[in-house]
Design a protein around this motif. Structure first.
Motif, PDB file in Angstrom:
ATOM      1  N   PRO A  84      99.106  37.266  37.014  1.00  0.00           N
ATOM      2  CA  PRO A  84      98.443  37.177  35.776  1.00  0.00           C
ATOM      3  C   PRO A  84      97.044  36.485  36.047  1.00  0.00           C
ATOM      4  CG  PRO A  84      99.995  35.265  36.207  1.00  0.00           C
ATOM      5  CD  PRO A  84     100.133  36.063  37.276  1.00  0.00           C
ATOM      6  N   GLY A  85      96.255  36.760  35.038  1.00  0.00           N
ATOM      7  CA  GLY A  85      94.853  36.543  35.089  1.00  0.00           C
ATOM      8  C   GLY A  85      94.660  35.210  34.162  1.00  0.00           C
ATOM      9  N   LEU A  86      93.687  35.147  33.119  1.00  0.00           N
ATOM     10  CA  LEU A  86      93.331  33.909  32.633  1.00  0.00           C
ATOM     11  C   LEU A  86      94.248  33.183  31.789  1.00  0.00           C
ATOM     12  CD1 LEU A  86      89.684  34.997  31.737  1.00  0.00           C
ATOM     13  CD2 LEU A  86      90.550  33.806  33.601  1.00  0.00           C
ATOM     14  N   VAL A  87      95.525  34.084  31.401  1.00  0.00           N
ATOM     15  CA  VAL A  87      96.327  33.486  30.664  1.00  0.00           C
ATOM     16  C   VAL A  87      98.063  34.017  31.130  1.00  0.00           C
ATOM     17  CG1 VAL A  87      97.710  33.912  28.312  1.00  0.00           C
ATOM     18  CG2 VAL A  87      95.422  33.678  28.231  1.00  0.00           C
ATOM     19  N   ARG A 102      98.660  30.149  26.765  1.00  0.00           N
ATOM     20  CA  ARG A 102      98.559  29.073  27.714  1.00  0.00           C
ATOM     21  C   ARG A 102      97.377  29.379  28.947  1.00  0.00           C
ATOM     22  NH1 ARG A 102     100.505  27.847  32.764  1.00  0.00           N
ATOM     23  NH2 ARG A 102     102.105  29.340  32.767  1.00  0.00           N
ATOM     24  N   LEU A 103      96.364  28.839  28.842  1.00  0.00           N
ATOM     25  CA  LEU A 103      95.231  29.205  29.607  1.00  0.00           C
ATOM     26  C   LEU A 103      95.423  28.860  31.410  1.00  0.00           C
ATOM     27  CD1 LEU A 103      92.195  28.045  27.456  1.00  0.00           C
ATOM     28  CD2 LEU A 103      93.190  30.402  27.757  1.00  0.00           C
ATOM     29  N   ARG A 104      94.884  29.408  32.048  1.00  0.00           N
ATOM     30  CA  ARG A 104      95.127  29.141  33.326  1.00  0.00           C
ATOM     31  C   ARG A 104      94.148  27.914  33.803  1.00  0.00           C
ATOM     32  NH1 ARG A 104      96.503  31.320  38.116  1.00  0.00           N
ATOM     33  NH2 ARG A 104      97.103  33.110  37.229  1.00  0.00           N
ATOM     34  N   PRO A 105      94.696  26.789  34.300  1.00  0.00           N
ATOM     35  CA  PRO A 105      93.719  25.406  34.597  1.00  0.00           C
ATOM     36  C   PRO A 105      92.848  25.816  35.794  1.00  0.00           C
ATOM     37  CG  PRO A 105      95.918  25.213  35.445  1.00  0.00           C
ATOM     38  CD  PRO A 105      96.109  26.338  34.535  1.00  0.00           C
ATOM     39  N   GLY A 106      91.607  25.095  35.579  1.00  0.00           N
ATOM     40  CA  GLY A 106      90.901  24.998  36.847  1.00  0.00           C
ATOM     41  C   GLY A 106      90.048  26.159  36.736  1.00  0.00           C
ATOM     42  N   VAL A 107      89.717  27.073  35.932  1.00  0.00           N
ATOM     43  CA  VAL A 107      88.922  28.227  35.652  1.00  0.00           C
ATOM     44  C   VAL A 107      87.794  27.542  35.052  1.00  0.00           C
ATOM     45  CG1 VAL A 107      88.740  30.534  34.806  1.00  0.00           C
ATOM     46  CG2 VAL A 107      90.918  29.735  35.312  1.00  0.00           C
ATOM     47  N   GLU A 113      80.425  25.871  33.441  1.00  0.00           N
ATOM     48  CA  GLU A 113      81.028  25.952  32.186  1.00  0.00           C
ATOM     49  C   GLU A 113      82.378  26.038  32.220  1.00  0.00           C
ATOM     50  OE1 GLU A 113      80.064  26.509  27.393  1.00  0.00           O
ATOM     51  OE2 GLU A 113      79.160  27.751  29.018  1.00  0.00           O
ATOM     52  N   PRO A 114      83.464  24.897  31.746  1.00  0.00           N
ATOM     53  CA  PRO A 114      84.995  25.433  31.833  1.00  0.00           C
ATOM     54  C   PRO A 114      85.393  26.388  30.953  1.00  0.00           C
ATOM     55  CG  PRO A 114      84.318  23.268  30.857  1.00  0.00           C
ATOM     56  CD  PRO A 114      83.111  23.783  31.190  1.00  0.00           C
ATOM     57  N   LEU A 115      86.295  27.168  31.470  1.00  0.00           N
ATOM     58  CA  LEU A 115      87.034  28.105  30.395  1.00  0.00           C
ATOM     59  C   LEU A 115      88.143  27.098  29.928  1.00  0.00           C
ATOM     60  CD1 LEU A 115      87.878  30.483  29.250  1.00  0.00           C
ATOM     61  CD2 LEU A 115      89.296  31.376  30.955  1.00  0.00           C
ATOM     62  N   ASP A 116      87.877  26.332  28.597  1.00  0.00           N
ATOM     63  CA  ASP A 116      88.853  25.867  28.013  1.00  0.00           C
ATOM     64  C   ASP A 116      89.112  26.375  26.586  1.00  0.00           C
ATOM     65  OD1 ASP A 116      86.393  25.330  26.494  1.00  0.00           O
ATOM     66  OD2 ASP A 116      86.161  23.209  27.344  1.00  0.00           O
ATOM     67  N   ALA A 117      90.034  25.750  25.760  1.00  0.00           N
ATOM     68  CA  ALA A 117      90.252  26.431  24.337  1.00  0.00           C
ATOM     69  C   ALA A 117      89.105  26.670  23.710  1.00  0.00           C
ATOM     70  CB  ALA A 117      91.162  25.375  23.780  1.00  0.00           C
ATOM     71  N   ASP A 118      88.070  25.558  23.870  1.00  0.00           N
ATOM     72  CA  ASP A 118      86.804  25.897  22.706  1.00  0.00           C
ATOM     73  C   ASP A 118      86.088  26.947  23.458  1.00  0.00           C
ATOM     74  OD1 ASP A 118      87.143  23.310  21.483  1.00  0.00           O
ATOM     75  OD2 ASP A 118      86.006  22.196  22.665  1.00  0.00           O
ATOM     76  N   ALA A 119      86.029  27.482  24.523  1.00  0.00           N
ATOM     77  CA  ALA A 119      85.300  28.602  24.826  1.00  0.00           C
ATOM     78  C   ALA A 119      85.967  29.536  24.425  1.00  0.00           C
ATOM     79  CB  ALA A 119      85.291  28.652  26.399  1.00  0.00           C
ATOM     80  N   VAL A 120      87.497  29.585  24.384  1.00  0.00           N
ATOM     81  CA  VAL A 120      88.077  30.896  23.949  1.00  0.00           C
ATOM     82  C   VAL A 120      87.903  31.062  22.312  1.00  0.00           C
ATOM     83  CG1 VAL A 120      90.184  31.745  23.508  1.00  0.00           C
ATOM     84  CG2 VAL A 120      89.833  30.821  25.688  1.00  0.00           C
ATOM     85  N   PRO A 148      94.931  20.644  24.111  1.00  0.00           N
ATOM     86  CA  PRO A 148      94.230  21.172  25.309  1.00  0.00           C
ATOM     87  C   PRO A 148      94.890  22.196  26.002  1.00  0.00           C
ATOM     88  CG  PRO A 148      93.758  19.145  25.045  1.00  0.00           C
ATOM     89  CD  PRO A 148      94.841  19.277  24.160  1.00  0.00           C
ATOM     90  N   GLY A 149      94.206  23.321  26.426  1.00  0.00           N
ATOM     91  CA  GLY A 149      94.877  24.455  27.382  1.00  0.00           C
ATOM     92  C   GLY A 149      95.800  25.402  26.677  1.00  0.00           C
ATOM     93  N   LEU A 150      95.872  25.197  25.351  1.00  0.00           N
ATOM     94  CA  LEU A 150      96.567  26.166  24.327  1.00  0.00           C
ATOM     95  C   LEU A 150      95.787  26.635  23.357  1.00  0.00           C
ATOM     96  CD1 LEU A 150      99.958  24.355  23.737  1.00  0.00           C
ATOM     97  CD2 LEU A 150      99.685  26.223  25.495  1.00  0.00           C
ATOM     98  N   VAL A 151      95.945  28.083  23.104  1.00  0.00           N
ATOM     99  CA  VAL A 151      94.999  28.664  21.936  1.00  0.00           C
ATOM    100  C   VAL A 151      96.066  29.419  21.177  1.00  0.00           C
ATOM    101  CG1 VAL A 151      93.219  30.395  21.510  1.00  0.00           C
ATOM    102  CG2 VAL A 151      92.892  28.848  23.411  1.00  0.00           C
ATOM    103  N   ARG A 152      96.153  29.379  19.806  1.00  0.00           N
ATOM    104  CA  ARG A 152      96.869  29.860  19.027  1.00  0.00           C
ATOM    105  C   ARG A 152      96.133  30.984  18.003  1.00  0.00           C
ATOM    106  NH1 ARG A 152     100.210  25.762  15.872  1.00  0.00           N
ATOM    107  NH2 ARG A 152      98.006  25.188  14.991  1.00  0.00           N
ATOM    108  N   PHE A 153      96.654  32.417  18.166  1.00  0.00           N
ATOM    109  CA  PHE A 153      96.094  33.436  17.353  1.00  0.00           C
ATOM    110  C   PHE A 153      97.127  33.651  16.244  1.00  0.00           C
ATOM    111  CE2 PHE A 153      94.958  33.876  21.965  1.00  0.00           C
ATOM    112  CZ  PHE A 153      93.524  34.178  21.820  1.00  0.00           C
ATOM    113  N   GLN A 154      96.422  33.601  15.014  1.00  0.00           N
ATOM    114  CA  GLN A 154      97.073  33.821  13.972  1.00  0.00           C
ATOM    115  C   GLN A 154      96.650  35.259  13.211  1.00  0.00           C
ATOM    116  OE1 GLN A 154      97.077  30.555  11.134  1.00  0.00           O
ATOM    117  NE2 GLN A 154      96.015  29.033  13.049  1.00  0.00           N
ATOM    118  N   LEU A 155      97.676  35.995  12.971  1.00  0.00           N
ATOM    119  CA  LEU A 155      97.592  37.248  12.539  1.00  0.00           C
ATOM    120  C   LEU A 155      98.026  37.695  11.416  1.00  0.00           C
ATOM    121  CD1 LEU A 155      99.016  39.342  15.988  1.00  0.00           C
ATOM    122  CD2 LEU A 155      96.953  38.201  15.683  1.00  0.00           C
TER     123      LEU A 155
END
Length: 305
Positions: A84-87, A102-107, A113-120, A148-155
């Motif tokens: 899997p890629g970034l998730v 769930r974001l892949r850690p260490g990206v 700049e870190p790929l964290d929840a704020d970036a997403v 941290p490390g989790l992003v929630r998409f609401q549809l």
């Protein structure tokens, strides 16, 4: 690209320890990566903004720099299992209107700049505000991060194929620092998380170079080449001739008549279907699609010629 299916209400990719850097190849058995993959691109490459890229060459180049959240990656040399890629996981709520990634850690982006929840969240905000993004994710109404490390998409409605939507190359992630005016535009050479970064850009030519800090390299995912050079070649006949003459290894969007001529050369082959036909020198391995948003980290060169 691989369609991702929803099974048992949880979308989960990969298994085992992905961070051990192991591959299916035995030590010393993997060919050496390197070289430049030269591509005769269809049309000018004027924008590398993944959301706004309109031409095939633009979309192909942008996909190497900017990765979507959802993807399946395989390494070069045919020796690495798909990962899997970034998730690594994407889980829906019982009603199917909330998806938690769930974001892949260490990206990191190529600028560090870190790929964290704020970036997403910054990228998701841009998708919802820009017409091109809203058209790809019409049901997306809000995005937050419960921790941290989790992003929630609401549809606004159940969307079983939401993971497929997040796989679009147009939704490649851009470093938030590169966004201007709330994401309405990007700074030149905006950083991404992909296997390549922009090295040179001039009228008619775009050069991408290996991203030395790409997260996939430690998992044996490549890149299999050091550079990708895309040259603007306007007409199909000229692209076919460049391939036949050995000036490039890939010629994009040939059309059926030119593709038939190319296929007659024993050192060349054609990949694709009625939608698009890609001419490929047989020294190139790993190209299995003519899609203009395919990742090329798993492509490598041999000494056939």
């Amino acid at each position: 690209m691989v369609a991702l299916a929803l099974s048992a209400s949880v979308l989960l990719w990969g298994c085992g320890n992905e961070e051990d850097g192991g591959t299916a190849a035995a030590a010393g058995a993997t060919p050496e990566a390197g070289g430049t993959l030269r591509i005769a691109a269809a049309g000018a490459i004027e924008s590398l903004d993944p959301l706004l890229a309109a031409r095939r060459g633009e979309r192909l180049a942008a996909r190497q720099i900017y990765e979507p959240l959802v993807s399946q990656e395989s390494g070069p040399f045919g020796q690495t299992r798909r990962r899997p890629g970034l998730v690594p996981s994407l889980e829906p709520s019982a009603g199917g209107t909330i998806w938690t990634a769930r974001l892949r850690p260490g990206v990191h982006f190529s600028d560090g700049e870190p790929l964290d929840a704020d970036a997403v969240l910054a990228n998701a905000s841009r998708w919802m505000q820009e017409p091109a993004g809203a058209a790809l994710l019409p049901e997306l109404r809000a995005v937050d991060s419960p921790r941290p490390g989790l992003v929630r998409f609401q549809l606004d409605r159940p969307t079983p194929d939401f993971p497929d939507e997040l796989e679009h190359g147009e939704l490649g992630l851009v470093a938030p620092d590169a966004m201007i005016a709330g994401g309405a535009a990007l700074r030149p050479n905006a950083a991404g998380t992909g296997p390549f970064e922009l090295r040179e850009s001039e009228p008619g030519r775009t050069l991408l170079a290996r991203n030395a800090s790409w997260w996939g390299s430690r998992l044996g995912l490549g890149p299999g080449v050091d550079q990708i050079e895309l040259t603007e070649v306007d007409d199909r006949r000229s692209r076919g001739e460049q391939l036949e003459n050995g000036a490039v290894e890939l010629a994009d969007d040939l059309g059926a008549p030119i593709a038939r001529t190319v296929a007659e050369d024993p050192l060349l082959t054609v990949v694709g279907n009625a939608g698009a036909l890609l001419g490929v020198e047989r020294s190139v391995r790993g190209v299995e699609s003519a899609a203009d948003d395919q990742p090329l980290a798993d492509v490598w060169l041999t000494d056939l010629r």
